[in-house]
Enzyme design. Structure first.
Site, PDB file in Angstrom:
ATOM      1  N   LYS A  88       0.784  -1.580  -0.208  1.00 60.23           N
ATOM      2  CA  LYS A  88      -0.214   0.003  -0.454  1.00 60.23           C
ATOM      3  C   LYS A  88       0.988   1.380  -0.296  1.00 60.23           C
ATOM      4  O   LYS A  88       0.321   2.004  -0.605  1.00 60.23           O
ATOM      5  CB  LYS A  88      -0.963   0.134   1.397  1.00 60.23           C
ATOM      6  CG  LYS A  88      -2.121  -1.912   0.892  1.00 60.23           C
ATOM      7  CD  LYS A  88      -3.104  -0.756   2.270  1.00 60.23           C
ATOM      8  CE  LYS A  88      -4.128  -1.880   1.973  1.00 60.23           C
ATOM      9  NZ  LYS A  88      -3.877  -3.468   2.105  1.00 60.23           N
TER      10      LYS A  88
HETATM   11  C1  LIG Z   1      -4.595  -4.464   1.514  1.00 59.00           C
HETATM   12  C2  LIG Z   1      -3.492  -6.034   1.690  1.00 59.00           C
HETATM   13  C3  LIG Z   1      -4.176  -6.864   0.916  1.00 59.00           C
HETATM   14  C4  LIG Z   1      -5.270  -6.156  -0.243  1.00 59.00           C
HETATM   15  O1  LIG Z   1      -5.195  -5.964  -0.920  1.00 59.00           O
HETATM   16  P1  LIG Z   1      -6.383  -5.373  -2.094  1.00 59.00           P
HETATM   17  O2  LIG Z   1      -5.716  -4.160  -2.783  1.00 59.00           O
HETATM   18  O3  LIG Z   1      -7.430  -5.060  -0.647  1.00 59.00           O
HETATM   19  O4  LIG Z   1      -7.152  -6.676  -2.752  1.00 59.00           O
HETATM   20  C5  LIG Z   1      -3.182  -7.900   0.638  1.00 59.00           C
HETATM   21  N1  LIG Z   1      -2.166  -8.390   1.688  1.00 59.00           N
HETATM   22  C6  LIG Z   1      -1.845  -7.150   2.399  1.00 59.00           C
HETATM   23  C7  LIG Z   1      -0.555  -7.172   3.410  1.00 59.00           C
HETATM   24  C8  LIG Z   1      -2.314  -5.720   2.482  1.00 59.00           C
HETATM   25  O5  LIG Z   1      -1.796  -4.852   3.188  1.00 59.00           O
END
Ligand SMILES: *Cc1c(COP(=O)(O)O)cnc(C)c1O
Length: 421
Positions: A88
Site C-alpha cells: 500500500k
Molecule cells: C491490503 C492488503 C491486501 C489486499 O489487497 P486488496 O487490494 O485489498 O485486494 C493483501 N495483503 C496485504 C498485506 C495488504 O495490506
C-alpha cells in the site's frame, strides 16, 4: 481529489490507454521510475507538467520491487520494501504527492480523515508525512490494532495526528462518514478522504506489475500472477496493466476464508457478507469494493472475466502449512498473505496438470507484506526468530503519541473545530 464520484460510484478512466509497441519491446532498458513515469503519463495527459510528474514519480517510487526466484519457474514479487512494509506504500506515496501538487496554490489547508484498522492508515500516514498544505487525522480503535501497527500509526509527528478512539473500527468509520456530511465541519474545514478506492492509489499499483515482467529472465514463456486479494484493488491494478497490453496470461485472485469473490467467479452470484478474522487480516473483506471496477473492465461479462482470472481460497490451517512448505522447500520466509498467494498458484498448477493444459509458464506470487509484520504466526510456524527490518525496529523504539477520544460524534467534532480556531 474526490475519492468517490457524486453518485457513489468508483472512478475509472473512460478508456484504458495502450502501451506503445516500442515501450513493451524496450522494457528491459527502462528503470522502475521510467516505467512509472511513462505509464502515469498515459493517464495524466497534460494535467500535470512533465517536470512535475517526474518529480512526483521520483519522490514516490523510491524503493524497489524485486522479483526473487524460488526456482526456475516460481518467483516472488516483493512489494514490502516501502516505509510501512506493505504494497500500500506505492499507492499512498503517489496519491500524497499528487494531492500535494493540486493543493499547492490553495490558501486553505487540506484536512484528510482516515479510519483505519491498521495497515491502510500507516501507509497513508507515511505517504503524507511532511507534505505541505495537508494535515492528516488517523482514527484507529484503541486496543484493537497490533503493537507493530500502533507504533506505525502513532510515532509520526508534523502533520500527522493519531486519534485513538474508544470504540471499534466501525465506530471510527462512522465518525469519518458523519464528518463528511456535517455542515459546520464542511464549512470550517477543507475535508478530503484517502481511502483505498481513490483512483490515485490504484494507478501507481500497475507500475510494479510492469516492472516485474521486465525482470523475468526467460522471455517467451507465458506469465501467470497470483495476487493475495481482499478489496481487489491490487488485482484491479494488475488487470489495468494487462489491458494496456502487458503480457500476463492470467491472474489468480487468492483469497482467505473471506471468499466472496472466489464464490462469485464460480457461481456468478455476488453474496457479500460480514468478514471473519484470519491470519492474513488485510484480506478480511466481506464486500470487496473494487469488484465493480473489475466487472467494468470486463463489460460486466462473467465469461470474459473467467478467461482472465482464476480464484481459490484457503483457511488459516492451510495458510500456516503454506508458510511452512515455502520455508522447507525453498528456504524463503513468506508472510500469511503471500502464503495464500502461493497456495493458489499451486492449486492452479495442479488444475492445469489435471486438465492437461500447459504448465511451462512463469509463475509469479505477489508478496504483499513483510513477514516481520506477522512475526508471531511466522516465528511459530518455521521455529525460528525472523529478523526485524531496520526501519521497523527503529519505529518500535519511538514514543507513542495519540489523542484519546470517546466514540461520540460531538466529541470528535469539537476536537476538529478546536484545531482551526
Ligand atoms: C491490503 C492488503 C491486501 C489486499 O489487497 P486488496 O487490494 O485489498 O485486494 C493483501 N495483503 C496485504 C498485506 C495488504 O495490506
Amino acid at each position: 481529489m474526490h475519492g468517490l464520484a457524486a453518485d457513489g460510484g468508483l472512478f475509472l478512466p473512460e478508456r484504458i490507454p495502450s502501451f506503445s509497441k516500442s515501450f513493451l519491446e524496450n522494457l528491459r532498458a527502462l528503470s522502475f521510475k521510467e516505467i512509472g513515469y511513462q505509464t502515469a503519463k498515459l493517464f495524466v495527459g497534460d494535467e500535470i507538467s512533465e517536470s512535475k510528474l517526474h518529480e512526483i514519480i521520483e519522490r514516490s517510487i523510491d524503493f524497489p520491487a524485486p522479483v526473487v526466484d524460488l526456482d526456475n519457474q516460481l518467483h516472488v514479487l516483493e512489494l514490502f520494501h516501502g516505509p510501512t512494509l506493505a504494497f500500500k506504500d506505492f499507492g499512498a506515496q503517489f496519491m500524497a504527492r499528487t494531492m500535494e501538487h493540486f493543493v499547492k496554490d490553495d490558501n486553505r489547508e487540506l484536512v484528510i480523515l482516515v479510519a483505519t484498522s491498521g495497515d491502510t492508515g500507516s501507509a497513508v500516514a507515511h505517504g503524507f508525512y511532511g507534505v505541505e498544505g495537508i494535515k492528516v487525522f488517523l482514527l484507529y480503535p484503541s486496543g484493537k490494532v497490533s503493537a507493530i501497527q500502533e507504533k506505525q500509526l502513532t510515532t509520526l509527528d508534523k502533520n500527522i495526528v493519531a486519534l485513538e478512539i474508544h470504540g471499534t473500527f466501525d465506530d471510527c468509520q462512522h465518525l469519518v462518514k458523519s464528518a463528511f456530511t456535517d455542515d459546520d465541519l464542511k464549512e470550517k474545514l477543507n475535508l478530503s478522504s484517502a481511502n483505498s478506492i481513490n483512483i490515485a492509489r490504484l494507478i501507481p499499483q500497475s507500475f510494479y506489475y510492469i516492472n516485474a515482467v521486465k525482470q523475468l529472465k526467460s522471455s517467451g514463456r507465458e506469465i501467470i500472477v497470483s495476487v493475495p486479494s481482499g478489496n481487489l484493488g491490487n488485482i484491479t491494478a494488475g488487470l489495468i496493466a494487462k489491458h494496456m497490453g502487458l503480457p500476463i496470461a492470467k491472474f489468480i485472485a487468492a483469497t482467505n476464508s473471506n471468499d466472496v469473490f472466489t464464490n462469485y467467479l464460480s457461481s456468478g452470484k455476488f453474496e457479500p457478507r460480514k468478514s471473519v478474522q484470519t491470519y492474513s487480516n488485510a484480506m478480511d473483506v466481506g464486500n470487496p469494493s473494487n469488484l465493480e471496477r473489475v466487472r467494468s473492465l470486463f463489460g460486466d461479462n462473467l465469461e470474459n472475466m473467467e478467461s482472465e482470472i482464476a480464484s481459490f481460497s484457503f483457511n488459516d490451517d492451510e495458510t500456516v502449512d503454506g508458510i511452512k512448505e515455502v520455508y522447507d522447500k525453498f528456504g524463503y520466509v513468506i508472510d500469511p498473505h503471500g502464503s495464500v498467494g502461493y497456495l493458489a498458484m499451486k492449486k492452479y498448477r495442479m488444475r492445469s496438470l489435471s486438465l492437461q493444459h500447459k504448465t511451462n509458464y512463469d509463475a509469479v506470487v505477489v508478496e504483499t507484506a513483510h513477514p516481520a509484520k506477522f512475526k508471531d504466526v511466522v516465528d511459530n510456524t518455521i521455529n525460528r526468530e525472523i529478523e526485524m527490518p531496520e526501519r521497523l525496529a527503529e519505529c518500535m523504539k519511538k514514543k507513542k503519541h495519540s489523542i484519546i477520544l470517546d466514540s461520540k460524534f460531538e466529541t470528535f467534532k469539537d476536537y476538529l473545530l478546536g484545531t482551526v480556531e
